[in-house]
Structures are given as structure tokens and as C-alpha cells.
Design a protein around this motif. Sequence first.
Motif, short mmCIF file in Angstrom:
data_model
loop_
_atom_site.label_atom_id
_atom_site.label_comp_id
_atom_site.label_asym_id
_atom_site.label_seq_id
_atom_site.Cartn_x
_atom_site.Cartn_y
_atom_site.Cartn_z
N LEU A 136 0.87 -1.18 0.00
CA LEU A 136 0.00 0.00 0.00
C LEU A 136 0.90 1.22 0.00
N LYS A 137 0.68 2.12 -0.96
CA LYS A 137 1.50 3.33 -1.08
C LYS A 137 0.61 4.56 -1.02
N SER A 138 1.09 5.55 -0.33
CA SER A 138 0.37 6.82 -0.31
C SER A 138 1.35 7.97 -0.50
N SER A 139 0.91 8.99 -1.22
CA SER A 139 1.71 10.21 -1.39
C SER A 139 1.17 11.22 -0.39
N LEU A 140 1.98 11.57 0.58
CA LEU A 140 1.48 12.46 1.65
C LEU A 140 1.55 13.91 1.21
N ASP A 141 0.37 14.49 1.06
CA ASP A 141 0.26 15.87 0.63
C ASP A 141 1.04 16.79 1.58
N ASP A 142 1.03 16.47 2.87
CA ASP A 142 1.68 17.34 3.85
C ASP A 142 3.20 17.32 3.77
N ASP A 143 3.79 16.15 3.43
CA ASP A 143 5.26 16.18 3.40
C ASP A 143 5.87 15.79 2.06
N ASN A 162 6.18 13.19 0.12
CA ASN A 162 6.97 11.98 -0.12
C ASN A 162 6.04 10.78 -0.33
N ASP A 163 6.55 9.78 -1.04
CA ASP A 163 5.79 8.55 -1.31
C ASP A 163 6.20 7.47 -0.33
N TYR A 164 5.25 7.12 0.55
CA TYR A 164 5.50 6.12 1.59
C TYR A 164 4.77 4.83 1.24
N TYR A 165 5.40 3.70 1.58
CA TYR A 165 4.72 2.43 1.35
C TYR A 165 4.92 1.54 2.56
N ALA A 166 4.13 0.48 2.61
CA ALA A 166 4.36 -0.57 3.60
C ALA A 166 3.92 -1.88 2.99
N LEU A 167 4.54 -2.96 3.46
CA LEU A 167 4.15 -4.31 3.07
C LEU A 167 3.14 -4.82 4.08
N GLY A 168 2.15 -5.54 3.60
CA GLY A 168 1.15 -6.03 4.54
C GLY A 168 0.31 -7.14 3.95
N THR A 169 -0.77 -7.44 4.66
CA THR A 169 -1.66 -8.53 4.28
C THR A 169 -3.03 -7.97 3.96
N TYR A 170 -3.54 -8.41 2.84
CA TYR A 170 -4.84 -7.93 2.35
C TYR A 170 -5.90 -8.99 2.62
N ASP A 171 -6.97 -8.56 3.23
CA ASP A 171 -8.13 -9.42 3.48
C ASP A 171 -9.16 -9.09 2.40
N ALA A 172 -9.23 -9.96 1.40
CA ALA A 172 -10.07 -9.68 0.23
C ALA A 172 -11.55 -9.71 0.57
N VAL A 173 -11.93 -10.48 1.58
CA VAL A 173 -13.35 -10.56 1.94
C VAL A 173 -13.80 -9.26 2.60
N ALA A 174 -13.00 -8.79 3.56
CA ALA A 174 -13.37 -7.56 4.26
C ALA A 174 -12.99 -6.29 3.49
N GLY A 175 -12.05 -6.42 2.53
CA GLY A 175 -11.58 -5.22 1.82
C GLY A 175 -10.71 -4.37 2.72
N LYS A 176 -9.88 -5.05 3.52
CA LYS A 176 -9.00 -4.32 4.44
C LYS A 176 -7.57 -4.85 4.35
#
Length: 533
Positions: free
Chosen positions: A228-235, A237-251
Motif C-alpha cells: 500500500l502506497k500513499s503520497s502524503l500531501d503534507d510532506d 513523499n511517497d510512503y509504502y508498507a508491506l502487509g496482508t490484504y483481506d479480500a473478503v473484508a476489503g482491508k
Amino acid sequence: KQMLAWQRTSFHFQPKKNWMNDPNGPLFYKGWYHLFYQYNPEAAVWGNIVWGHAVSRDLIHWQHLPVAMVADQWYDINGVWTGSATILPDGKLVMLYTGSTNESVQVQNLAYPADPSDPLLRKWVKYEGNPVLVPPPGIAAKDFRDPTTAWTTPQGKWRITIGSKVNKTGISLVYDTIDFKNFELLDGVLHGVPGTGMWECVDFYPVSKVVENGLDTSDNGPAVKHVLKSSLDDDRNDYYALGTYDAVAGKWVPDNPTIDVGIGLRYDYGNFYASKTFYDQEKKRRVLWAWITESDSEAADICKGWASLQPIPRTIKYDKKTGSNIITWPVAEVENLRFNSKEFDKVEVKPGNVVPLEVGTATQLDIMAEFEVDPKVLEKLEGSNATYECRSSGGSAERGALGPFGLLVLTDKGLSEQTPIYFYIAKDAAGNFTTFFCNDLTRSSEATDVRKLIYGSTVPVLQGEKLSLRTLVDHSIVESFAQNGRTAITSRVYPTKAIYEDAKLYLFNNATDVTITASVKIWQIHSANIQSS
Ligand code: FRU
């Protein structure tokens, strides 16, 4: 004037003139890579935003095409903003983009190719039912933008995510759709992080833990992690993190909450924003584009008549060796521009020394370097400098026991203008090493209207690995990668003296306690062929 002309790049993508920002809707279609981008056709500053368009066979040589979408409807009259492409199973394309309406409300719109048989996708049609999404209850009119590429759900629907914020918490909303015209908002959010502010240009995609190739956005399974990557309007920069996606819950949940999106890792620790990936089905890889801004003044941009670049597109992979980061690396096609290689084998650089590397013209280069530090010295050294940080350090002039050492690019003979890219090794009292990778711009230009920061971060170095870096130099852009792409730094450099044949390349070692041995391979880089339509 001559200085300003020199700043234009030779193998990076940029419009012929005027302003560019975010990459939009990148994709591969019928033999062509397409790049759309936020473009001001009238000036070298942000405004009047439409979609610029260019195509390429190889992501390196480009043909500019006419603007793909202009601001001509009430729902995008204040700007045809950022969006993403989705390729449907039958090969058809849809484009979702943000429009800024006549009342400056951010809404999502649907567009599709007027003639799918045209491989150049020159004409786009906006859906007559636009907008397809307006800000939902609780979301402010100006906090709802930049829809992602869609992926499939277990129920066989399409799913997208759109960045926003509630108070100071950055969030990403999730919508399901069947036809890209009617959307259903899911409960809750894909993810949110307090204190990170507005999330622009969210990107969400799978990476494989086992195979080398990239994954289609809809791929999922036990051997997959989600970025998941987000570009932070406030600073900015493009930040990302590795994680686990729950396709049923959409989280999605991060692997390590202490390095969540916006508070942990970045794609790049220099000038790199509003990035977007796409799955290249031809070469089976995930490719990253981004907006590289200018670091000079707006007056200088107006004077030179253009602003902003794209990086050399990068492939993205999960780093199997560390398991805790991704790696980004310039696409292999850029290597086809290499010529005139020079090798410098095991060059010793003593503490405090600078060694010239004679390569001829040094304004368009691809440099690969490996550094060895005597392990006995590392062992013997007492813990020190454990609190080092590139950004708050004294830069390449501040000498420590084990660093800084590395390259000086775009440097004049007198070393009065220099752009150091370097490692700095710190050792704490318990004997643990941390390696930093930095790029110091404080002496990069004698111009006074230029932002000259020190960029950088840590880079994981595993047992038995040599320190390695790669740097691409193209006039006013320098892109550097440590340990095969675990940490990247892009910078904009505006020398006044180290230009044309006066731009040189050096090794330097400002460590006090260690001699380094450097092996360097350098290529000159041909200019890319960039044609007007
Ligand atoms: C990011 C961004 C996007 C928006 C676009 C407008 O740089 O602000 O959020 O869609 O640029 O040009």
C-alpha cells in the motif's frame, strides 16, 4: 541561458515544454507503452491541467502525442486530474480519473478509448453519465481524489481505492463495481494512519514472495504480499508498507505497525512523488513511474520553459533476502543506451582522498560501484555515531570513523561544485552496524535560488554483502540505488560550473579510520530518441 539549456535531460521523459506533474494511467496496449501525465499546455507552472500523452515501444524512446483529455465538462472544467487505467479480461480499457468540477468539488469520472483498434489510443470518450462518484458523507469536497487501477474481488466484482482524510488521519476508501458506472462504498476503509494527513495517489498491488516476475493487480494467494502506497500531501513523499490484504473484508494490515504507511519506508528518499505502478503484461513485471519536481525557483522554470521529469521507470519487486522491503531498479531497457564502458578495478581511496575517474563527458552516465571496507577495521572500531542521520548530519564534509565515502558526480575540477552520493557506516556501543546511504546537495550548485538538501536513509546490508551503488546521471537529475535497489535517492542538481565538458566524476573517502577499495564500472549513455507527433 547556457546553464538553463544544459539542464534539459537527454534520456528521461519530459514534455517538449511547459509543466508536468503526476504520471497517469500507465499501461501496455497492442505493442505500445502509454504514459499519460498531468500537463499544463500553457505554462511551466501548475494550472489548466489536462492529460498529456506519449507512447513508447520500450519505455525509453518516446513519441509525443496530442493531449488525450482536456477540461471541457462541468465535472472536470477545473482540471482533468490524476487517474488510473484498468485492462478488462476482454482486452478493453477503462480509465477512472478525478475531475475538479465547476465548483472545485473532486469527483471521479469514467473515460474509455474512442477507437480500441487504435494502438496509439489517441482519442478518449468521457462517459455521458459522469461523474460516477462524488465525495461520500463525511468526506470533504476537496479530499477525494486519484482512483487506483481496479482489481477483482472474491465475488467477481471490481474494486478500487481512493485516498482521502478525516481530520488528520489519512485514509483510503474502498468501492466495488461491476460496470465502472455504479459503485458501492464498503464499510470502513482499506487502511488509515493517524497524523499522516491527505493521502494522494494511493497505489495498491500484490508482490510475490517466491517468483521473480511482477503480478497482475488482481493476483492474490498465500505467496503474495500487498503493498500500500500513499503520497502524503503534507510532506510530499511517497510512503509504502508491506502487509496482508483481506479480500473478503476489503482491508489491509501492515506487517509491522511501527513502519506503517506514511511513518516508515519510502520508495525513494529524495525528490519523488505522486508515483504510480502498472502491471506490464508483456514483460511480466510491475513498473513504477513518478513525478520528479524541480528544486530550483519558479522564475527559473518559467525562464527555461519547462518543469518536472519522470524517473527512468523502475521495476518493483519484493526483497526476498530481507523480507521487509521492496526493491526498485531502473528497467533493463535503459541499459541498451550504454556505450563506452570503462572499468576501474580495486581502486584504493585513503582517508581524506579524492580520486578522479576519467570517463570523458560525464553528464550522461550509468555508474555501478562496489566498495570494500577492511573487516578488521570494522571489528576493532569502538562504537560511535549510532545516532547518525543523513538529513540532519553535516553532509559529506562531516568526517566519521567509517564514512562518508562514495562518488562525486557533476563535480568541477576545483571541487567547488560537487554532488556526493555516499555510504556512512555507524556502529553502536553494542557493536551493531547501521549503514546509511545519502546524497548531499549542499555544494551541488553555486546558484542561490536552488533547494540544496541532504537526502538519505538507512539501507539493509546483509552478512557477506559488499556495499554497492548504482547511479544514473542525466544533466539535472541523479538517481541512485544502494544494495541493488533497497534504498533509492533521486535528486535534481543545477550546477553552474560542472556542466558540459567541465562536469567530472570522482571517488571520495572522507572516513578518518578506513581505506576503502572501490571497483567501478561506468558507461556513457546515449540520448533517447524522443519524437514530436
Ligand atoms: C498530486 C495531485 C493529485 C491530483 C493532481 C492534480 O500531485 O495533487 O492529488 O489529482 O496532482 O494535478
